[in-house]
Design an enzyme around this catalytic site. Structure first.
Site, short mmCIF file in Angstrom:
data_model
loop_
_atom_site.label_atom_id
_atom_site.label_comp_id
_atom_site.label_asym_id
_atom_site.label_seq_id
_atom_site.Cartn_x
_atom_site.Cartn_y
_atom_site.Cartn_z
N HIS A 14 0.83 -1.20 0.00
CA HIS A 14 0.00 0.00 0.00
C HIS A 14 0.87 1.27 0.00
CE1 HIS A 14 -3.64 2.31 1.58
NE2 HIS A 14 -2.65 3.11 1.95
N GLU A 15 1.87 1.29 0.88
CA GLU A 15 2.70 2.50 0.98
C GLU A 15 3.55 2.71 -0.27
OE1 GLU A 15 1.93 4.52 3.17
OE2 GLU A 15 0.80 3.16 4.46
N HIS A 27 -5.55 6.91 -2.35
CA HIS A 27 -6.52 5.95 -1.82
C HIS A 27 -7.65 5.76 -2.82
CE1 HIS A 27 -4.85 7.06 2.33
NE2 HIS A 27 -4.40 5.86 1.99
N1 ARG Z 1 -1.70 4.25 5.36
C1 ARG Z 1 -2.46 3.21 6.02
C2 ARG Z 1 -2.36 3.41 7.51
O1 ARG Z 1 -1.35 3.88 7.97
C3 ARG Z 1 -1.96 1.85 5.66
C4 ARG Z 1 -3.05 0.87 5.45
C5 ARG Z 1 -2.47 -0.46 5.10
N2 ARG Z 1 -3.48 -1.48 5.05
C6 ARG Z 1 -3.23 -2.79 5.22
N3 ARG Z 1 -4.19 -3.68 5.13
N4 ARG Z 1 -2.04 -3.21 5.50
O2 ARG Z 1 -3.28 3.11 8.25
ZN ZN Z 2 -2.60 5.06 2.48
#
Ligand code: ARG
Ligand code: ZN
Ligand code: CA
Length: 160
Positions: free
Chosen positions: A72-73, A82
């Protein structure tokens, strides 16, 4: 520590023009990770991830124990927003083939999860669902990521 880039002052990025820098450290505040979009300051360029959510073995914590936080990052690092565009139905993620939504999904949603009059792509890496329930980027997201490596693109220097 928070998303204030403090770790990057203590440990400055190494060759950010050509390398993705990754910091693994406790962020706190329930934040799994954070990333800098292309085009920002080189002194803070890269991805930060808390150790409980980094990788898929050892010191990881379910339901974020399959390494998807970094997927995701790195998506953000490569210019992806997003899936809901960080706004209501009309707010865009600048990707044509991801349907409009009005907020993040959590847990492991059933299909269809309808928001903004269309089923959400909840299984996309750029939503907020559990690691086990996210498993795709769209073609449009792939193209948006690849565009920044084209000549003149914000991360073209990485190909040198
Ligand atoms: N930027 C999001 C946070 O910091 C990351 C989400 C990642 N999601 C996951 N299923 N790993 O909350
Ligand atoms: Zn994010
Ligand atoms: Ca879209």
């Amino acid at each position: 520590m928070g998303t204030n880039n403090a770790v990057k002052s203590a440990y400055p990025p190494v060759s950010p023009e050509t390398h993705l820098n990754i910091w693994v450290c406790n962020i706190g505040g329930g934040i799994l990770g954070y990333a800098q979009f292309p085009g920002g300051s080189l002194t803070t360029d890269g991805v930060v991830c808390s150790p409980q959510y980094f990788g898929n073995t050892g010191y990881v914590s379910a339901p974020f124990n399959k390494g998807r936080t970094m997927t995701h990052e790195v998506g953000h690092y490569l210019n992806l927003r997003h899936i809901w565009g960080d706004g209501r139905c009309r707010q865009d993620d600048f990707v044509a083939d991801t349907p409009s939504s009005d907020g993040p999904n959590y847990g492991c949603p059933t299909y269809p999860t309808v928001n903004c009059k269309s089923p959400d792509m909840t299984m996309n890496y750029m939503d907020y669902v559990d690691d086990a329930c996210m498993y795709m980027f769209s073609d449009g997201q792939r193209n948006r990521m690849r565009a920044i490596f084209q000549p003149g693109g914000a991360r073209a220097s990485m190909l040198n």
